[in-house]
Design a protein around this motif. Sequence first.
Motif, PDB file in Angstrom:
ATOM      1  N   ASP A  18       0.846  -1.188   0.000  1.00  0.00           N
ATOM      2  CA  ASP A  18       0.000   0.000   0.000  1.00  0.00           C
ATOM      3  C   ASP A  18       0.888   1.246   0.000  1.00  0.00           C
ATOM      4  O   ASP A  18       0.563   2.252   0.603  1.00  0.00           O
ATOM      5  N   ASN A  19       2.027   1.169  -0.690  1.00  0.00           N
ATOM      6  CA  ASN A  19       2.937   2.308  -0.744  1.00  0.00           C
ATOM      7  C   ASN A  19       2.561   3.221  -1.921  1.00  0.00           C
ATOM      8  O   ASN A  19       1.567   2.993  -2.610  1.00  0.00           O
ATOM      9  N   ASP A  20       3.350   4.260  -2.153  1.00  0.00           N
ATOM     10  CA  ASP A  20       3.033   5.223  -3.215  1.00  0.00           C
ATOM     11  C   ASP A  20       2.988   4.573  -4.595  1.00  0.00           C
ATOM     12  O   ASP A  20       2.123   4.903  -5.408  1.00  0.00           O
ATOM     13  N   ASP A  21       3.917   3.658  -4.871  1.00  0.00           N
ATOM     14  CA  ASP A  21       3.919   2.977  -6.167  1.00  0.00           C
ATOM     15  C   ASP A  21       2.634   2.172  -6.355  1.00  0.00           C
ATOM     16  O   ASP A  21       2.016   2.201  -7.421  1.00  0.00           O
ATOM     17  N   ALA A  22       2.237   1.453  -5.326  1.00  0.00           N
ATOM     18  CA  ALA A  22       1.021   0.639  -5.397  1.00  0.00           C
ATOM     19  C   ALA A  22      -0.204   1.528  -5.600  1.00  0.00           C
ATOM     20  O   ALA A  22      -1.088   1.210  -6.410  1.00  0.00           O
ATOM     21  N   LYS A  23      -0.256   2.633  -4.883  1.00  0.00           N
ATOM     22  CA  LYS A  23      -1.399   3.547  -5.017  1.00  0.00           C
ATOM     23  C   LYS A  23      -1.475   4.128  -6.422  1.00  0.00           C
ATOM     24  O   LYS A  23      -2.561   4.225  -7.004  1.00  0.00           O
ATOM     25  N   LEU A  24      -0.328   4.514  -6.980  1.00  0.00           N
ATOM     26  CA  LEU A  24      -0.304   5.046  -8.344  1.00  0.00           C
ATOM     27  C   LEU A  24      -0.819   4.011  -9.336  1.00  0.00           C
ATOM     28  O   LEU A  24      -1.674   4.310 -10.179  1.00  0.00           O
ATOM     29  N   VAL A  25      -0.314   2.796  -9.244  1.00  0.00           N
ATOM     30  CA  VAL A  25      -0.716   1.746 -10.182  1.00  0.00           C
ATOM     31  C   VAL A  25      -2.215   1.470 -10.069  1.00  0.00           C
ATOM     32  O   VAL A  25      -2.910   1.354 -11.083  1.00  0.00           O
ATOM     33  N   LYS A  26      -2.727   1.396  -8.867  1.00  0.00           N
ATOM     34  CA  LYS A  26      -4.165   1.160  -8.694  1.00  0.00           C
ATOM     35  C   LYS A  26      -4.986   2.293  -9.306  1.00  0.00           C
ATOM     36  O   LYS A  26      -5.991   2.053  -9.982  1.00  0.00           O
ATOM     37  N   LYS A  27      -4.555   3.527  -9.081  1.00  0.00           N
ATOM     38  CA  LYS A  27      -5.303   4.679  -9.607  1.00  0.00           C
ATOM     39  C   LYS A  27      -5.249   4.740 -11.131  1.00  0.00           C
ATOM     40  O   LYS A  27      -6.265   4.983 -11.781  1.00  0.00           O
ATOM     41  N   VAL A  28      -4.074   4.531 -11.705  1.00  0.00           N
ATOM     42  CA  VAL A  28      -3.967   4.634 -13.159  1.00  0.00           C
ATOM     43  C   VAL A  28      -4.703   3.480 -13.839  1.00  0.00           C
ATOM     44  O   VAL A  28      -5.313   3.663 -14.899  1.00  0.00           O
ATOM     45  N   LEU A  29      -4.708   2.303 -13.236  1.00  0.00           N
ATOM     46  CA  LEU A  29      -5.446   1.184 -13.830  1.00  0.00           C
ATOM     47  C   LEU A  29      -6.954   1.380 -13.689  1.00  0.00           C
ATOM     48  O   LEU A  29      -7.713   1.023 -14.598  1.00  0.00           O
ATOM     49  N   ALA A  30      -7.395   1.967 -12.589  1.00  0.00           N
ATOM     50  CA  ALA A  30      -8.819   2.293 -12.445  1.00  0.00           C
ATOM     51  C   ALA A  30      -9.222   3.320 -13.503  1.00  0.00           C
ATOM     52  O   ALA A  30     -10.301   3.225 -14.105  1.00  0.00           O
ATOM     53  N   PHE A  31      -8.343   4.295 -13.745  1.00  0.00           N
ATOM     54  CA  PHE A  31      -8.604   5.286 -14.787  1.00  0.00           C
ATOM     55  C   PHE A  31      -8.673   4.610 -16.158  1.00  0.00           C
ATOM     56  O   PHE A  31      -9.566   4.899 -16.956  1.00  0.00           O
ATOM     57  N   ALA A  32      -7.734   3.714 -16.437  1.00  0.00           N
ATOM     58  CA  ALA A  32      -7.719   3.001 -17.720  1.00  0.00           C
ATOM     59  C   ALA A  32      -9.002   2.195 -17.901  1.00  0.00           C
ATOM     60  O   ALA A  32      -9.593   2.184 -18.987  1.00  0.00           O
ATOM     61  N   PHE A  33      -9.433   1.540 -16.852  1.00  0.00           N
ATOM     62  CA  PHE A  33     -10.675   0.759 -16.883  1.00  0.00           C
ATOM     63  C   PHE A  33     -11.851   1.661 -17.259  1.00  0.00           C
ATOM     64  O   PHE A  33     -12.640   1.334 -18.146  1.00  0.00           O
ATOM     65  N   ASP A  34     -11.956   2.808 -16.593  1.00  0.00           N
ATOM     66  CA  ASP A  34     -13.044   3.749 -16.883  1.00  0.00           C
ATOM     67  C   ASP A  34     -12.902   4.344 -18.286  1.00  0.00           C
ATOM     68  O   ASP A  34     -13.888   4.491 -19.012  1.00  0.00           O
ATOM     69  N   PHE A  35     -11.679   4.691 -18.659  1.00  0.00           N
ATOM     70  CA  PHE A  35     -11.413   5.279 -19.967  1.00  0.00           C
ATOM     71  C   PHE A  35     -11.892   4.350 -21.082  1.00  0.00           C
ATOM     72  O   PHE A  35     -12.447   4.794 -22.082  1.00  0.00           O
ATOM     73  N   MET A  36     -11.678   3.069 -20.888  1.00  0.00           N
ATOM     74  CA  MET A  36     -12.039   2.086 -21.909  1.00  0.00           C
ATOM     75  C   MET A  36     -13.510   1.677 -21.831  1.00  0.00           C
ATOM     76  O   MET A  36     -13.977   0.896 -22.644  1.00  0.00           O
ATOM     77  N   GLN A  37     -14.208   2.200 -20.842  1.00  0.00           N
ATOM     78  CA  GLN A  37     -15.640   1.943 -20.662  1.00  0.00           C
ATOM     79  C   GLN A  37     -15.949   0.447 -20.610  1.00  0.00           C
ATOM     80  O   GLN A  37     -16.892  -0.039 -21.230  1.00  0.00           O
ATOM     81  N   LEU A  38     -15.139  -0.257 -19.833  1.00  0.00           N
ATOM     82  CA  LEU A  38     -15.350  -1.695 -19.678  1.00  0.00           C
ATOM     83  C   LEU A  38     -16.560  -1.933 -18.781  1.00  0.00           C
ATOM     84  O   LEU A  38     -16.757  -1.237 -17.790  1.00  0.00           O
ATOM     85  N   LYS A  39     -17.347  -2.901 -19.125  1.00  0.00           N
ATOM     86  CA  LYS A  39     -18.580  -3.187 -18.383  1.00  0.00           C
ATOM     87  C   LYS A  39     -18.407  -4.312 -17.371  1.00  0.00           C
ATOM     88  O   LYS A  39     -19.020  -4.323 -16.324  1.00  0.00           O
ATOM     89  N   GLN A  40     -17.590  -5.292 -17.707  1.00  0.00           N
ATOM     90  CA  GLN A  40     -17.366  -6.456 -16.849  1.00  0.00           C
ATOM     91  C   GLN A  40     -16.538  -6.056 -15.629  1.00  0.00           C
ATOM     92  O   GLN A  40     -15.655  -5.211 -15.730  1.00  0.00           O
ATOM     93  N   ASN A  41     -16.807  -6.651 -14.480  1.00  0.00           N
ATOM     94  CA  ASN A  41     -15.953  -6.469 -13.304  1.00  0.00           C
ATOM     95  C   ASN A  41     -14.761  -7.411 -13.423  1.00  0.00           C
ATOM     96  O   ASN A  41     -14.927  -8.592 -13.729  1.00  0.00           O
ATOM     97  N   TYR A  42     -13.566  -6.854 -13.186  1.00  0.00           N
ATOM     98  CA  TYR A  42     -12.341  -7.637 -13.297  1.00  0.00           C
ATOM     99  C   TYR A  42     -11.513  -7.514 -12.032  1.00  0.00           C
ATOM    100  O   TYR A  42     -11.620  -6.537 -11.295  1.00  0.00           O
ATOM    101  N   GLU A  43     -10.641  -8.496 -11.849  1.00  0.00           N
ATOM    102  CA  GLU A  43      -9.608  -8.394 -10.826  1.00  0.00           C
ATOM    103  C   GLU A  43      -8.303  -8.889 -11.430  1.00  0.00           C
ATOM    104  O   GLU A  43      -8.294  -9.687 -12.368  1.00  0.00           O
ATOM    105  N   MET A  44      -7.211  -8.370 -10.886  1.00  0.00           N
ATOM    106  CA  MET A  44      -5.887  -8.731 -11.388  1.00  0.00           C
ATOM    107  C   MET A  44      -4.866  -8.462 -10.301  1.00  0.00           C
ATOM    108  O   MET A  44      -5.149  -7.751  -9.340  1.00  0.00           O
ATOM    109  N   SER A  45      -3.687  -9.028 -10.480  1.00  0.00           N
ATOM    110  CA  SER A  45      -2.601  -8.718  -9.557  1.00  0.00           C
ATOM    111  C   SER A  45      -1.472  -8.043 -10.322  1.00  0.00           C
ATOM    112  O   SER A  45      -1.273  -8.282 -11.512  1.00  0.00           O
TER     113      SER A  45
END
Length: 153
Positions: free
Chosen positions: A15-42
Motif C-alpha cells: 500500500d505504498n506510493d507505487d502501489a497507489k499510483l498503479v491502482k489509480k492509473v489502472l482504475a482510470f484506464a478501466f473507466d477510460f475504456m468503458q469496460l462493463k465487466q468487473n475484473y480483478e488482477m494482480s
Amino acid sequence: MLDVIVLDDKQKELDNDDAKLVKKVLAFAFDFMQLKQNYEMSVNFVNDEKIHQINKEYRNTDRATDVISFALEESDRIHIDGVAEELGDLFISLDHAHAQAEEYLHSYNRELAYLAVHGFLHLLGYDHTRSQAAEDEMFGLQDKILEGYGLTK
C-alpha cells in the motif's frame, strides 16, 4: 469495477506510493475504456533478477525485461454473475522502471504507469507484436490513457 492487488516479491500486499499510483492509473484506464465487466488482477513488483528468472522460465528469453503479463485464457476464466472475472497477473521490474524513466527522460511515475497500462492492455487481449496496425492501436491507446490521467512524456 477493477480490483487490483499489488504485491511485492514476497507476495505481501503493498500500500505504498507505487502501489497507489498503479491502482489509480489502472482504475482510470478501466473507466477510460468503458469496460462493463468487473475484473480483478494482480500486479507484482519485482527486481531485474526475479523478472529475468520469470522471463527465462516462462518465455524462454534469457534476459530481464520491464513487464510481463500472464493473461488467463478466455476458456480458463470462470464466469459467475456478480463475481469479478480474473484477468491475470502482471510482473513489473522496478529496476527497469527506474532505468527506463532516466533513459526516456520522463518521470519514474510516468514509466511505472506506462508499464502498468501496457500490461493491463495485454491482459485484455491487445498485442502490439501481431502487426503494425495492432502496435499503433495499442500504443495509441496507452498514450491516450496516460495523457488523460495527466502523465505526459
